[in-house]
Design a protein around this motif. Sequence first.
Motif, PDB file in Angstrom:
ATOM      1  N   THR A  93      77.094  72.313  44.788  1.00 28.96           N
ATOM      2  CA  THR A  93      75.951  72.929  44.095  1.00 28.96           C
ATOM      3  C   THR A  93      75.272  74.022  44.918  1.00 28.96           C
ATOM      4  N   ALA A  94      75.958  74.515  45.944  1.00 31.43           N
ATOM      5  CA  ALA A  94      75.330  75.461  46.877  1.00 31.43           C
ATOM      6  C   ALA A  94      75.087  76.827  46.249  1.00 31.43           C
ATOM      7  N   LYS A  95      75.816  77.106  45.165  1.00 30.29           N
ATOM      8  CA  LYS A  95      75.634  78.400  44.528  1.00 30.29           C
ATOM      9  C   LYS A  95      75.794  78.252  43.020  1.00 30.29           C
ATOM     10  N   ILE A  96      74.691  77.952  42.363  1.00 29.28           N
ATOM     11  CA  ILE A  96      74.697  77.868  40.914  1.00 29.28           C
ATOM     12  C   ILE A  96      74.666  79.300  40.383  1.00 29.28           C
ATOM     13  N   ALA A  97      75.559  79.602  39.456  1.00 32.24           N
ATOM     14  CA  ALA A  97      75.674  80.982  38.997  1.00 32.24           C
ATOM     15  C   ALA A  97      74.766  81.259  37.799  1.00 32.24           C
ATOM     16  N   THR A 128      60.639  90.644  58.842  1.00 30.72           N
ATOM     17  CA  THR A 128      60.527  89.588  59.859  1.00 30.72           C
ATOM     18  C   THR A 128      60.574  88.178  59.253  1.00 30.72           C
ATOM     19  N   TYR A 129      60.665  88.120  57.946  1.00 31.13           N
ATOM     20  CA  TYR A 129      60.654  86.852  57.212  1.00 31.13           C
ATOM     21  C   TYR A 129      61.614  85.781  57.749  1.00 31.13           C
ATOM     22  N   PRO A 130      62.854  86.101  58.118  1.00 33.70           N
ATOM     23  CA  PRO A 130      63.737  85.041  58.632  1.00 33.70           C
ATOM     24  C   PRO A 130      63.257  84.458  59.968  1.00 33.70           C
ATOM     25  N   LEU A 185      60.029  83.923  60.637  1.00 33.37           N
ATOM     26  CA  LEU A 185      59.042  82.931  60.192  1.00 33.37           C
ATOM     27  C   LEU A 185      59.767  81.665  59.719  1.00 33.37           C
ATOM     28  N   GLN A 186      60.873  81.855  59.045  1.00 29.32           N
ATOM     29  CA  GLN A 186      61.663  80.705  58.584  1.00 29.32           C
ATOM     30  C   GLN A 186      62.164  79.886  59.774  1.00 29.32           C
ATOM     31  N   ALA A 187      62.592  80.579  60.826  1.00 27.35           N
ATOM     32  CA  ALA A 187      63.028  79.864  62.033  1.00 27.35           C
ATOM     33  C   ALA A 187      61.867  79.062  62.615  1.00 27.35           C
ATOM     34  N   ALA A 188      60.675  79.665  62.640  1.00 26.62           N
ATOM     35  CA  ALA A 188      59.495  78.967  63.161  1.00 26.62           C
ATOM     36  C   ALA A 188      59.228  77.702  62.345  1.00 26.62           C
ATOM     37  N   ASP A 189      59.334  77.808  61.008  1.00 23.55           N
ATOM     38  CA  ASP A 189      59.115  76.647  60.124  1.00 23.55           C
ATOM     39  C   ASP A 189      59.950  75.462  60.591  1.00 23.55           C
ATOM     40  N   ILE A 190      61.203  75.765  60.882  1.00 28.50           N
ATOM     41  CA  ILE A 190      62.175  74.714  61.170  1.00 28.50           C
ATOM     42  C   ILE A 190      62.010  74.186  62.598  1.00 28.50           C
ATOM     43  N   GLY A 243      68.965  76.708  39.746  1.00 32.04           N
ATOM     44  CA  GLY A 243      69.614  76.909  41.046  1.00 32.04           C
ATOM     45  C   GLY A 243      68.790  76.305  42.175  1.00 32.04           C
ATOM     46  N   ASN A 244      67.470  76.533  42.151  1.00 26.49           N
ATOM     47  CA  ASN A 244      66.586  75.917  43.162  1.00 26.49           C
ATOM     48  C   ASN A 244      66.684  74.398  43.074  1.00 26.49           C
ATOM     49  N   TYR A 245      66.723  73.919  41.834  1.00 25.90           N
ATOM     50  CA  TYR A 245      66.734  72.470  41.654  1.00 25.90           C
ATOM     51  C   TYR A 245      68.052  71.860  42.153  1.00 25.90           C
ATOM     52  N   VAL A 264      69.567  73.387  52.136  1.00 22.26           N
ATOM     53  CA  VAL A 264      69.357  74.649  51.408  1.00 22.26           C
ATOM     54  C   VAL A 264      70.611  75.008  50.617  1.00 22.26           C
ATOM     55  N   GLY A 265      70.489  76.054  49.805  1.00 24.85           N
ATOM     56  CA  GLY A 265      71.646  76.611  49.111  1.00 24.85           C
ATOM     57  C   GLY A 265      72.369  77.611  50.009  1.00 24.85           C
ATOM     58  N   GLU A 266      73.513  78.046  49.532  1.00 26.55           N
ATOM     59  CA  GLU A 266      74.389  78.928  50.311  1.00 26.55           C
ATOM     60  C   GLU A 266      73.685  80.226  50.751  1.00 26.55           C
ATOM     61  N   ASP A 267      72.789  80.744  49.925  1.00 25.44           N
ATOM     62  CA  ASP A 267      72.155  82.031  50.248  1.00 25.44           C
ATOM     63  C   ASP A 267      71.291  81.966  51.514  1.00 25.44           C
ATOM     64  N   GLN A 268      70.991  80.759  52.002  1.00 22.36           N
ATOM     65  CA  GLN A 268      70.161  80.635  53.202  1.00 22.36           C
ATOM     66  C   GLN A 268      70.982  80.453  54.479  1.00 22.36           C
ATOM     67  N   ARG A 269      72.302  80.454  54.362  1.00 23.34           N
ATOM     68  CA  ARG A 269      73.148  80.164  55.522  1.00 23.34           C
ATOM     69  C   ARG A 269      72.901  81.131  56.682  1.00 23.34           C
ATOM     70  N   ILE A 315      60.445  75.957  49.768  1.00 24.62           N
ATOM     71  CA  ILE A 315      60.718  76.820  48.606  1.00 24.62           C
ATOM     72  C   ILE A 315      59.518  77.749  48.429  1.00 24.62           C
ATOM     73  N   GLN A 316      59.803  78.999  48.099  1.00 19.89           N
ATOM     74  CA  GLN A 316      58.730  79.970  47.907  1.00 19.89           C
ATOM     75  C   GLN A 316      58.067  79.804  46.538  1.00 19.89           C
ATOM     76  N   PRO A 317      56.739  79.892  46.505  1.00 24.93           N
ATOM     77  CA  PRO A 317      56.048  79.826  45.210  1.00 24.93           C
ATOM     78  C   PRO A 317      55.964  81.200  44.555  1.00 24.93           C
ATOM     79  N   LYS A 370      74.660  84.773  41.672  1.00 25.03           N
ATOM     80  CA  LYS A 370      73.925  83.513  41.727  1.00 25.03           C
ATOM     81  C   LYS A 370      72.728  83.588  40.778  1.00 25.03           C
ATOM     82  N   MET A 371      72.372  82.432  40.247  1.00 29.28           N
ATOM     83  CA  MET A 371      71.151  82.359  39.447  1.00 29.28           C
ATOM     84  C   MET A 371      69.988  82.666  40.381  1.00 29.28           C
ATOM     85  N   SER A 372      69.082  83.570  39.967  1.00 30.97           N
ATOM     86  CA  SER A 372      67.988  83.929  40.867  1.00 30.97           C
ATOM     87  C   SER A 372      66.750  84.356  40.101  1.00 30.97           C
TER      88      SER A 372
END
Length: 331
Positions: free
Chosen positions: A183-187, A127-129, A131-136, A18-20, A146-151, A8-10, A195-197
């Motif tokens: 709970t993949a997309k809390i509004a 290029t952020y996604p 870096l996300q691939a590298a994380d995983i 939604g994050n929760y 993750v939630g739906e927005d990360q699919r 999760i990003q700080p 989505k709640m953001s």
Amino acid sequence: RPRLFSGIQPTNDSLHLGNYLGALANWVPLQAEYDAIYSVVDLHAITLPQEPAVLRHRTRVTAAQFLAAGIDPVRSIVFCQSHVPEHAELAWVLSCITGFGEASRMTQFKDKASREGTDGSGVGLFTYPILQAADILLYDADAVPVGEDQRQHLELSRDLAQRFNHRFGETFVVPRPHIVKETAKIADLQNPEKKMSKSLGGSGCLDLLDDPKASAKKIRSAVTDAGREIAFDPENKPGVSNLLTILSALSGTDVPTLVSKFEGAGYGDLKKEVAEAYLGFVEPFQARVEELMTDEQALDDILADGARRARALAAPKLAEAYDKVGFLRGR
Ligand code: TYM
């Protein structure tokens, strides 16, 4: 045991509901089945401008919220992304096998870049996604909760793992998204079609560390729908359905049971019960975060221990990838 990674990003002091419900609350029980690795992804956070002192605080308070939610830093690895340099190093390698068009298709980039303006957004946002691939991929993670927005980002992670393996030989586990449908997309409470953001914020967003009374008020003024029947119908009754989803997740009661319980009741009754369930969760949660934040040293020690353990996994994986790519062995 299978491996799991998420982050999760700080980017705010407080996580929102939604994050929760979309991520953190699912991370907790998964610790029983998986070797779990949870990261405060500060490298991702600087893809948008951050005030240095504020970022430092947010990184700690985000970690505190992981722990307050029930992440056990002994059983699982909890760490801060920038403490493990292998993330940025693998991201470079992966960026060299990512197509420009492929990266351009990421919808979250398009959303964020259109908000910031093309001149205002850095290349890191683009290029952020990767870096996300590298994380995983660094951790051979089998699953990524993750939630739906990360699919879409997860789809890229899978593609990059497969491409690397194909080009250089079997190296990375191809990760699968773990998305809990309910709970993949809390509004957003005010715009239940969205989505709640963090970026939308405002009175439709429940920040976990906000004054609970103010949050209860936000719940009581949530937008509901035409008619008066309490039914679960996300298409035609997005507001009421979102409240039912939230209540179900917080109370552990399934939606059909709630619907029959509220038969004949009004929207006000539903909101009152959502507010009560939320307060029942958030008040002790806040107390735990506050307690954890009184001892920053202890929190930093937990993150340092997590980074040591994460690095012990990440370093040999990066070395393997470097070797496959054809780099001369230097360390
Ligand atoms: P981030 O920090 O934006 O969000 C953290 C998590 O919260 C989920 N989420 C939601 N779930 C349901 N309803 C909502 N309204 C809602 N809003 C947010 C997100 O789906 C996410 O799971 N790129 C990621 C962070 C990341 C990451 C990773 C995740 C970096 N590296 C590796 C997994 C694996 C992000 O920006 O999440």
